[in-house]
Design an enzyme around this catalytic site. Structure first.
Site, short mmCIF file in Angstrom:
data_model
loop_
_atom_site.label_atom_id
_atom_site.label_comp_id
_atom_site.label_asym_id
_atom_site.label_seq_id
_atom_site.Cartn_x
_atom_site.Cartn_y
_atom_site.Cartn_z
N SER A 95 -55.01 -45.68 37.11
CA SER A 95 -55.97 -46.59 36.51
C SER A 95 -55.37 -47.99 36.38
CB SER A 95 -56.43 -46.02 35.16
OG SER A 95 -57.54 -46.72 34.65
N ASP A 217 -66.69 -41.55 40.13
CA ASP A 217 -65.81 -42.08 39.08
C ASP A 217 -66.60 -43.12 38.30
OD1 ASP A 217 -63.89 -43.36 37.52
OD2 ASP A 217 -62.37 -43.40 39.09
N HIS A 245 -62.27 -39.92 36.42
CA HIS A 245 -61.28 -41.00 36.56
C HIS A 245 -59.84 -40.50 36.45
CE1 HIS A 245 -60.21 -45.20 36.67
NE2 HIS A 245 -59.58 -45.15 35.50
#
Length: 267
Positions: A95, A217, A245
């Site tokens: 991320s 996502d 995610h």
């Protein structure tokens, strides 16, 4: 400064193996990689840590000035690499850590020799010709909700971020991780994350790079992974057959296969 204590550094795996650094995203800690570590420990020296303000890091080391920009977190990465004297490490960032890794590699190119970007996003807010997945009002509302009631926000948003509604235990794990993070420090990290724009930083990447995105996502739609791939010449894009995610938890076999395949091609 005791970096090991500040960032709760963990080193495991093959002491003579090439170094691989696993870095968590917002609201998480190094435990997010527990299903990836077994795939790496035989061949690689595996380094994990918690950003200051997350996990079991030293909360007294937190500075709002430092961590109000992604560069502050990149300094954490570089200082961990320096403390362990890592050279040509593969930085695996989940991320927002994918972009932190880009900054760290630019800051200390002798320390980081390759990047694996898991569900990356250089900008979360839509822009002309760019889809980040959120409008500006969306992000304003998200941050306002987070700042007014962090625990409530975590309970609502963590399952959305994780996806995989048919596996509620995954959403519950992320909720618990969010709720274990100091709310004031989480607010700073959230603003730093969701208001960042690192698109221009992608142009600085000069190391082998693997981009991993997911078919679904809610935080980083496929258009984002494609943008990151186009922006880094020579990068490899793999779209995992995974939702949510956090594919290292929801689809560990596919995620690990992509990472280990990339690592094997580097040597």
């Amino acid at each position: 400064m005791d970096i090991d204590r500040r960032n709760n550094v963990t080193v495991t795996g093959n002491p003579q193996g090439p170094p691989v650094v696993l870095a968590h995203g917002f609201g998480c800690d190094q435990n997010m990689w527990r299903l990836t570590v077994p795939a790496l420990v035989e061949k690689y020296r595996v380094v994990m840590f918690d950003y200051v303000g997350s996990g079991r890091s030293d909360l007294s080391a937190f500075s709002e000035d430092r961590y109000a920009s992604l560069d502050g977190y990149a300094r954490d990465v570089v200082e961990v690499c320096e403390a362990l004297d890592l050279r040509d490490a593969v930085f695996v960032g989940h991320s927002v850590s994918a972009m932190i890794g880009v900054l760290a590699a630019d800051r200390a190119p002798e320390r980081i020799g390759a990047l694996v970007m898991v569900a990356p996003s250089p900008r979360y807010i839509d822009d002309d010709g760019y889809r980040g997945g959120f409008s500006e009002p969306d992000i304003d509302e998200l941050l306002s909700s987070l700042e007014s009631n962090y625990l409530g926000w975590s309970a609502v948003m963590a399952p959305v971020i994780m996806g995989n509604a048919e596996r509620p235990e995954l959403g519950a794990e992320l909720t618990n991780s969010f709720c274990a993070t100091d709310p004031d420090m989480a607010r700073v990290f959230a603003r730093t994350t969701f208001l960042s724009d690192s698109r221009d930083d992608l142009k600085s990447v000069r190391v082998p790079t693997l981009v991993l995105d997911c078919t679904q996502d809610a935080i980083a739609p496929p258009e984002v992974g494609a943008f990151v791939h186009r922006s880094i010449p020579g990068s490899t894009l793999i779209t995992l057959d995974a939702t949510g995610h956090c594919p290292q938890l929801s689809a560990p076999e596919a995620t690990n296969a992509a990472i280990t395949g990339f690592l094997a091609r580097l040597r």
